[in-house]
Design an enzyme around this catalytic site. Structure first.
Site, mmCIF file in Angstrom:
data_model
loop_
_atom_site.group_PDB
_atom_site.id
_atom_site.type_symbol
_atom_site.label_atom_id
_atom_site.label_comp_id
_atom_site.label_asym_id
_atom_site.label_seq_id
_atom_site.Cartn_x
_atom_site.Cartn_y
_atom_site.Cartn_z
ATOM 1 N N HIS A 178 10.692 -3.671 9.894
ATOM 2 C CA HIS A 178 9.669 -3.073 10.752
ATOM 3 C C HIS A 178 8.261 -3.600 10.499
ATOM 4 O O HIS A 178 7.291 -3.081 11.064
ATOM 5 C CB HIS A 178 9.729 -1.542 10.626
ATOM 6 C CG HIS A 178 10.991 -0.962 11.186
ATOM 7 N ND1 HIS A 178 11.943 -0.346 10.407
ATOM 8 C CD2 HIS A 178 11.484 -0.980 12.455
ATOM 9 C CE1 HIS A 178 12.970 0.029 11.170
ATOM 10 N NE2 HIS A 178 12.716 -0.356 12.415
ATOM 11 N N GLU A 209 -6.492 -2.519 -8.113
ATOM 12 C CA GLU A 209 -6.863 -3.353 -6.953
ATOM 13 C C GLU A 209 -7.285 -4.751 -7.400
ATOM 14 O O GLU A 209 -8.279 -5.300 -6.909
ATOM 15 C CB GLU A 209 -8.001 -2.692 -6.161
ATOM 16 C CG GLU A 209 -7.701 -1.280 -5.685
ATOM 17 C CD GLU A 209 -6.909 -1.216 -4.398
ATOM 18 O OE1 GLU A 209 -6.259 -2.229 -4.023
ATOM 19 O OE2 GLU A 209 -6.925 -0.149 -3.759
ATOM 20 N N VAL A 210 -6.518 -5.312 -8.326
ATOM 21 C CA VAL A 210 -6.924 -6.560 -8.979
ATOM 22 C C VAL A 210 -6.965 -7.730 -7.990
ATOM 23 O O VAL A 210 -7.669 -8.712 -8.204
ATOM 24 C CB VAL A 210 -6.015 -6.834 -10.206
ATOM 25 C CG1 VAL A 210 -4.638 -7.262 -9.790
ATOM 26 C CG2 VAL A 210 -6.646 -7.843 -11.137
ATOM 27 N N GLN A 211 -6.256 -7.596 -6.849
ATOM 28 C CA GLN A 211 -6.284 -8.668 -5.839
ATOM 29 C C GLN A 211 -7.660 -8.802 -5.192
ATOM 30 O O GLN A 211 -7.967 -9.831 -4.603
ATOM 31 C CB GLN A 211 -5.204 -8.427 -4.757
ATOM 32 C CG GLN A 211 -5.563 -7.421 -3.676
ATOM 33 C CD GLN A 211 -5.417 -5.967 -4.137
ATOM 34 O OE1 GLN A 211 -4.913 -5.712 -5.226
ATOM 35 N NE2 GLN A 211 -5.864 -5.015 -3.317
ATOM 36 N N CYS A 269 9.076 -1.593 5.925
ATOM 37 C CA CYS A 269 10.154 -2.416 5.362
ATOM 38 C C CYS A 269 10.126 -3.795 6.031
ATOM 39 O O CYS A 269 9.358 -4.029 6.967
ATOM 40 C CB CYS A 269 11.506 -1.746 5.586
ATOM 41 S SG CYS A 269 11.981 -1.677 7.323
ATOM 42 N N SER A 279 2.545 2.483 -2.414
ATOM 43 C CA SER A 279 3.756 2.413 -3.240
ATOM 44 C C SER A 279 3.569 3.114 -4.587
ATOM 45 O O SER A 279 4.505 3.187 -5.384
ATOM 46 C CB SER A 279 4.178 0.955 -3.450
ATOM 47 O OG SER A 279 3.177 0.228 -4.125
ATOM 48 N N MET A 330 0.842 -1.191 0.000
ATOM 49 C CA MET A 330 0.000 0.000 0.000
ATOM 50 C C MET A 330 0.881 1.247 0.000
ATOM 51 O O MET A 330 1.988 1.230 0.546
ATOM 52 C CB MET A 330 -0.905 -0.011 1.228
ATOM 53 C CG MET A 330 -1.916 -1.139 1.177
ATOM 54 S SD MET A 330 -3.017 -1.141 2.583
ATOM 55 C CE MET A 330 -4.012 0.307 2.232
ATOM 56 N N CYS A 382 11.204 3.871 9.543
ATOM 57 C CA CYS A 382 12.617 4.219 9.352
ATOM 58 C C CYS A 382 12.923 4.954 8.047
ATOM 59 O O CYS A 382 14.049 5.406 7.855
ATOM 60 C CB CYS A 382 13.476 2.957 9.427
ATOM 61 S SG CYS A 382 13.253 1.871 8.001
HETATM 62 P P1 ADP Z 1 -1.083 2.546 -4.032
HETATM 63 O O1 ADP Z 1 -2.033 2.465 -5.206
HETATM 64 O O2 ADP Z 1 0.143 1.696 -4.221
HETATM 65 O O3 ADP Z 1 -1.739 2.309 -2.686
HETATM 66 P P2 ADP Z 1 -1.185 5.383 -4.545
HETATM 67 O O4 ADP Z 1 -0.791 5.590 -5.977
HETATM 68 O O5 ADP Z 1 -2.651 5.408 -4.225
HETATM 69 O O6 ADP Z 1 -0.498 4.045 -3.985
HETATM 70 O O7 ADP Z 1 -0.506 6.506 -3.610
HETATM 71 C C1 ADP Z 1 0.868 6.769 -3.631
HETATM 72 C C2 ADP Z 1 1.061 8.099 -2.927
HETATM 73 O O8 ADP Z 1 0.789 7.957 -1.540
HETATM 74 C C3 ADP Z 1 2.474 8.629 -2.953
HETATM 75 O O9 ADP Z 1 2.787 9.322 -4.145
HETATM 76 C C4 ADP Z 1 2.487 9.588 -1.751
HETATM 77 O O10 ADP Z 1 1.993 10.839 -2.123
HETATM 78 C C5 ADP Z 1 1.456 8.973 -0.809
HETATM 79 N N1 ADP Z 1 2.010 8.318 0.395
HETATM 80 C C6 ADP Z 1 1.445 8.341 1.625
HETATM 81 N N2 ADP Z 1 2.145 7.605 2.510
HETATM 82 C C7 ADP Z 1 3.210 7.094 1.848
HETATM 83 C C8 ADP Z 1 4.319 6.229 2.217
HETATM 84 N N3 ADP Z 1 4.469 5.738 3.472
HETATM 85 N N4 ADP Z 1 5.209 5.906 1.255
HETATM 86 C C9 ADP Z 1 5.066 6.402 0.006
HETATM 87 N N5 ADP Z 1 4.072 7.200 -0.393
HETATM 88 C C10 ADP Z 1 3.131 7.561 0.504
#
Ligand code: ADP
Length: 202
Positions: free
Chosen positions: A197, A100-102, A194, A19, A17, A159
């Protein structure tokens, strides 16, 4: 938009999540639209985090999407079955994206392969691991069959290192391995972590 592949193929975007999976899906789809390709995006109907019929990233970017309950809905929508009085099925889009294909269902695997075989560029985004850091449902199958795989990382909330896992917290405490996936009434949240953690209580 030149694709390195001849004809249809399967691209998978995974990671924990936060990422940037939705961001990356939106980026690829937006570029296909700019290239005047026919694009159709889907997402599971249960995920209405921001909009009922749009894929949204945590940073707020969106792209139009159709909310579906499963692969059968996607099939029906692509066949034009939601449109009355259609003489023949519409042509397939050039690009089909699914976020969210999972959370869809296992039928998404044969559907994605069928579409790719029929010349469609299929872009799928989803979690590779569940909150226990176990492979998520049919994602390994999709990863193995894809022409292209992109593994994204988030930032570990503890971290600051690259995060590869999704930490599930229930009432602020790390979730147990056996905690039900759906908890009614519990205060539940997720953080990117990571390997060091990420905690799963037994
Ligand atoms: P995913 O679809 O993988 O859940 P999103 O594309 O919805 O990710 O969101 C990514 C965005 O979330 C990043 O560009 C950043 O702005 C925000 N964000 C919030 N918390 C974090 C975190 N711990 N690490 C990286 N990005 C984060």
């Amino acid at each position: 938009l030149k694709s390195p592949y001849h004809g249809g193929h399967l691209e998978v975007i995974v990671g924990p999540m936060f990422s940037g999976k939705s961001e990356e899906l939106i980026r690829r789809v937006t570029r296909a639209v700019i290239a005047r390709q026919r694009v159709q995006v889907y997402k599971p109907a249960i995920d209405d985090r921001y909009h009922a019929a749009a894929v949204a990233s945590h940073a707020g970017r969106t792209v139009d999407a159709v909310a579906v309950r499963g692969a059968a809905d996607i099939r029906a929508h692509l066949a034009g079955e939601d449109t009355l009085l259609r003489a023949e099925p519409p042509p397939l889009p050039d690009v089909v994206g699914i976020d969210e294909v999972q959370f869809l269902n296992g039928e998404v695997v044969p559907l994605a392969l069928e579409l790719a075989d029929q010349g469609v560029r299929v872009i799928l985004a989803g979690l590779d691991l569940d909150f226990r850091a176990e492979p998520f449902g049919w994602m390994p199958d999709l990863l193995a069959r894809a022409e292209s795989v992109e593994k994204l990382t988030a930032i570990c909330t503890v971290c600051g290192a690259p995060a590869t896992r999704s930490q599930r917290l229930i009432g602020g405490e790390p979730a147990r391995f056996d905690d039900p996936v759906v908890l009614v009434g519990a205060l539940e949240s997720y953080e990117a972590r990571c390997r060091v953690h990420h905690v799963v209580r037994s």
